[in-house]
Scaffold this motif. Structure first.
Motif, PDB file in Angstrom:
ATOM      1  N   HIS A   1      14.732   0.616  14.101  1.00  0.00           N
ATOM      2  CA  HIS A   1      13.549   1.187  14.720  1.00  0.00           C
ATOM      3  C   HIS A   1      13.870   2.520  15.376  1.00  0.00           C
ATOM      4  CE1 HIS A   1      15.321  -2.033  17.281  1.00  0.00           C
ATOM      5  NE2 HIS A   1      15.459  -1.009  18.103  1.00  0.00           N
TER       6      HIS A   1
ATOM      7  N   SER B   1       6.687   9.376  12.971  1.00  0.00           N
ATOM      8  CA  SER B   1       5.505   8.570  12.680  1.00  0.00           C
ATOM      9  C   SER B   1       4.314   9.448  12.307  1.00  0.00           C
ATOM     10  CB  SER B   1       5.155   7.687  13.883  1.00  0.00           C
ATOM     11  OG  SER B   1       4.858   8.489  15.019  1.00  0.00           O
ATOM     12  N   ARG B   2       4.359  10.732  12.709  1.00  0.00           N
ATOM     13  CA  ARG B   2       3.301  11.670  12.315  1.00  0.00           C
ATOM     14  C   ARG B   2       3.633  12.372  11.004  1.00  0.00           C
ATOM     15  NH1 ARG B   2       3.765  12.784  17.837  1.00  0.00           N
ATOM     16  NH2 ARG B   2       4.959  14.690  17.445  1.00  0.00           N
TER      17      ARG B   2
ATOM     18  N   PRO C   1       4.771   8.965   8.004  1.00  0.00           N
ATOM     19  CA  PRO C   1       4.289   7.620   8.372  1.00  0.00           C
ATOM     20  C   PRO C   1       4.691   6.536   7.383  1.00  0.00           C
ATOM     21  CG  PRO C   1       2.484   9.000   7.571  1.00  0.00           C
ATOM     22  CD  PRO C   1       3.668   9.905   7.761  1.00  0.00           C
TER      23      PRO C   1
ATOM     24  N   PHE D   1       7.526   3.917   8.060  1.00  0.00           N
ATOM     25  CA  PHE D   1       7.390   2.925   9.124  1.00  0.00           C
ATOM     26  C   PHE D   1       6.443   1.812   8.712  1.00  0.00           C
ATOM     27  CE2 PHE D   1       8.487   7.011  10.867  1.00  0.00           C
ATOM     28  CZ  PHE D   1       9.522   6.717  11.739  1.00  0.00           C
TER      29      PHE D   1
ATOM     30  N   GLN E   1       3.248  -0.181   9.005  1.00  0.00           N
ATOM     31  CA  GLN E   1       1.919   0.098   9.538  1.00  0.00           C
ATOM     32  C   GLN E   1       1.025  -1.127   9.406  1.00  0.00           C
ATOM     33  OE1 GLN E   1       0.260   4.079   8.561  1.00  0.00           O
ATOM     34  NE2 GLN E   1       2.093   4.344   7.272  1.00  0.00           N
TER      35      GLN E   1
ATOM     36  N   THR F   1      -1.739   5.028  17.494  1.00  0.00           N
ATOM     37  CA  THR F   1      -1.281   6.397  17.748  1.00  0.00           C
ATOM     38  C   THR F   1      -2.370   7.379  17.330  1.00  0.00           C
ATOM     39  OG1 THR F   1      -0.265   6.632  15.555  1.00  0.00           O
ATOM     40  CG2 THR F   1       1.110   5.711  17.325  1.00  0.00           C
TER      41      THR F   1
ATOM     42  N   ARG G   1      -4.020   5.622  13.676  1.00  0.00           N
ATOM     43  CA  ARG G   1      -3.002   4.906  12.911  1.00  0.00           C
ATOM     44  C   ARG G   1      -2.445   3.776  13.772  1.00  0.00           C
ATOM     45  NH1 ARG G   1      -0.922   6.884   8.188  1.00  0.00           N
ATOM     46  NH2 ARG G   1      -1.425   9.038   7.626  1.00  0.00           N
TER      47      ARG G   1
ATOM     48  N   PHE H   1       0.891   1.309  14.159  1.00  0.00           N
ATOM     49  CA  PHE H   1       2.288   1.083  13.783  1.00  0.00           C
ATOM     50  C   PHE H   1       2.817  -0.159  14.490  1.00  0.00           C
ATOM     51  CE2 PHE H   1       1.778   5.611  12.985  1.00  0.00           C
ATOM     52  CZ  PHE H   1       2.435   5.770  11.775  1.00  0.00           C
TER      53      PHE H   1
ATOM     54  N   VAL I   1       9.258   1.925  17.432  1.00  0.00           N
ATOM     55  CA  VAL I   1       8.423   1.823  16.241  1.00  0.00           C
ATOM     56  C   VAL I   1       9.311   1.325  15.104  1.00  0.00           C
ATOM     57  CG1 VAL I   1       8.762   4.289  15.704  1.00  0.00           C
ATOM     58  CG2 VAL I   1       6.872   3.047  14.659  1.00  0.00           C
TER      59      VAL I   1
END
Length: 546
Positions: free
Chosen positions: A175, A183-184, A187, A190, A192, A208, A212, A214, A229
């Motif tokens: 993580h 994560s931006r 994405p 990760f 989701q 977020t 989104r 996560f 995350v």
């Protein structure tokens, strides 16, 4: 050297805060390889024994800054302080927690009630300035500004290498930090969920930007880590980016300690997150793929796995140089001496790759968990069997208070002189030849006399090289114990054999024929040990007396 660019923003955190809780070995009903299935006859075999020292980088810099009454960094700490650590014979220094901390993880560290209770126990008068956030919620793979500046880790590695010590740093694959930019920007790397998942599992998912959702990182047996995350091990994007990151890390360190490594096994990840994944399980295991790639560029780079659940052997087969031996820790803490002996009959190829410890940043301090005298006996075990022996900062001084990983300020504790002196003798004995690189053998112990069962409390093994031998004997119990140690014939010739105990300076002289006929008689008080040294004679034939 900046390595964050390899992730195009993927900055990493770790298996952090719930890790201070004791992780017990869990048995699986599925196929597993237990240590009992890896038994061997334990004939004498060549083995290399190495030593690692774990040091909390943030706490150490803060401690030394207070001691010297000025602001220090890794590179401005006087060299004598580093030499005082490395001079004890350690081969590796694990500098724990060097990466840039996460602002959001710091916020979480101040808010989570369970963590705050841990701070109260460690430092009752703590304040917000004592909390740095988890070193395992990494925001970016660059050195934290509190510790130094860009390029310092490569300089520090060169400094350590000149002292004959290798540098180990953290890698947290499972993580990343809650506010990690990846994560931006990436994405897909990760796990989701949906708005419905978030509503159904509010402790498992978070919302977020751009609505989104996560997942937080998690160990399936514990609550999710709210400052993290969760990565998607099945994502090609994640694998490619972390592979490039690791290749870059291999240039500024000699090895990495991989946090909660077993969570990256495909079936473990599938069982934990499968219902939320779109991707299918890849054909190749994540660890096999990344370790192979890194070792092609740097064959000497060391991979150390924090691992549990009887998955250590499997991780070794995927390329890990060392895996945690939590099973031995649990047996030393909870089981019988015979269970410990059984564990040490595992195949030597497994043992050579096992990390032995009685303390680290996740576990209760050894003196607190075991009690003082028992902790000494346990320390003798983990420092004199094959594998990689780990010593935690403060263990040699007998510190009793466990520091939560989110805290940067240590409680004031006086060093225990008796414990310091014990470890000075133990490490001097254990880190010298022939233990470092020689032949290891587990010895049979028999009853000292009829109906005396106390011999079952005694553990014994030896290291030999040419004409030198070290014999370690431990009474791993709370009772006075006696037994007879079976010795190899090639240790015995025609002249008396002198057993010099490096722990107390005593010399015990025995007739070789008596040793051959009956074994070496030992009598030990509770939790006491012998650190014997002896010479193996060139003439190995024993002539019978007329």
């Amino acid at each position: 050297m900046r390595v964050a660019a390899a992730l195009s923003g993927l900055r990493q955190p770790s298996s952090s805060q719930f890790m201070w809780q004791k992780l017990r070995v869990r048995r699986s009903n599925k196929k597993r390889i237990s240590t009992d299935k890896r038994k061997s006859s334990m004939a004498a075999v060549m083995s290399k024994h190495s030593f690692l020292y774990e040091l909390n980088a943030y706490a150490f810099v803060k401690r030394l800054s207070k001691q010297y009454q000025k602001r220090l960094s890794l590179m401005t700490i006087p060299p004598k302080e580093w030499k005082s650590i490395t001079s004890s014979g350690f081969d590796y220094l694990w500098l724990m927690g060097v990466w840039k901390r996460s602002p959001e993880a710091h916020r979480c560290a101040l808010e989570v009630p369970e963590w705050r209770r841990g701070y109260n126990e460690a430092l009752p008068d703590w304040n917000e300035g004592d909390i740095a956030g988890s070193p395992y919620a990494v925001y970016e793979y660059t050195i934290d500004s509190f510790l130094g500046e860009d390029g310092n880790l490569l300089e520090f590695k060169a400094f350590l290498n000149k002292l004959g010590v290798k540098l180990i740093l953290d890698f947290v694959p499972n993580h990343f930090a809650l506010d990690h930019p990846g994560s931006r920007t990436n994405p897909e790397a990760f796990v989701q969920g949906t708005a419905e998942d978030f509503k159904k599992y509010p402790d498992l998912f978070f919302e977020t930007h751009k609505s989104r959702f996560f997942a937080h990182g998690r160990d399936p047996y514990f609550p999710a880590w709210p400052d993290t995350v969760q990565v998607n091990y099945f994502s090609d994007s994640f694998r490619d980016r972390t592979m490039r990151l690791l290749c870059q890390l291999s240039q500024i360190a000699d090895g990495i300690r991989c946090d909660m490594a077993m969570l990256g096994l495909s079936r473990v990840f599938q069982n934990t997150w499968g219902s939320f994944l779109k991707e299918k399980m890849p054909e190749k295991e994540y660890w096999l793929e990344v370790i192979t790639a890194v070792k092609k560029k740097n064959p000497e780079f060391i991979f150390i796995a924090e691992a549990y659940w009887d998955l250590e052997w499997e991780l070794q087969q995927l390329g890990f140089d060392y895996t945690y031996d939590k099973r031995l820790y649990d047996r030393l803490l909870h089981a019988s001496p015979q269970d410990v002996a059984t564990h040490l009959r595992a195949d030597i190829s497994y043992q050579r790759k096992s990390v032995r410890f009685i303390e680290n940043h996740d576990e209760t301090r050894a003196v607190t968990a075991f009690g003082k005298e028992r902790s000494y006996a346990a320390a003798v075990v983990v420092n004199t069997v094959p594998g990689l022996s780990m010593c935690h900062d403060g263990q040699q001084e007998g510190r009793r208070i466990k520091l939560p990983v989110q805290m940067a300020t240590e409680p004031g504790e006086e060093s225990d002189r008796e414990t310091q002196e014990f470890y000075e003798i133990l490490l001097k004995y254990a880190t010298a030849e022939p233990i470092k690189n020689s032949v290891w053998n587990l010895h049979e112990v028999t009853s000292a006399w009829e109906h005396n069962e106390s011999f079952r409390n005694i553990l014994a093994w030896s290291w030999t090289h040419k004409t030198k031998a070290k014999l370690i004997v431990i009474n791993y119990s709370s009772a006075n114990s006696q037994g007879k140690i079976c010795l190899p014939d090639n240790w015995l010739a025609n002249s008396p054999v002198n057993f010099e105990d490096k722990l107390n300076g005593e010399v015990y002289t025995w007739d070789p024929l008596e040793l051959k006929a009956q074994g070496l008689y030992v009598k030990l008080a509770p939790w006491k040990s012998h650190f014997f040294e002896l010479r193996i004679p060139e003439n190995k034939t024993i002539k019978k007396k007329d």
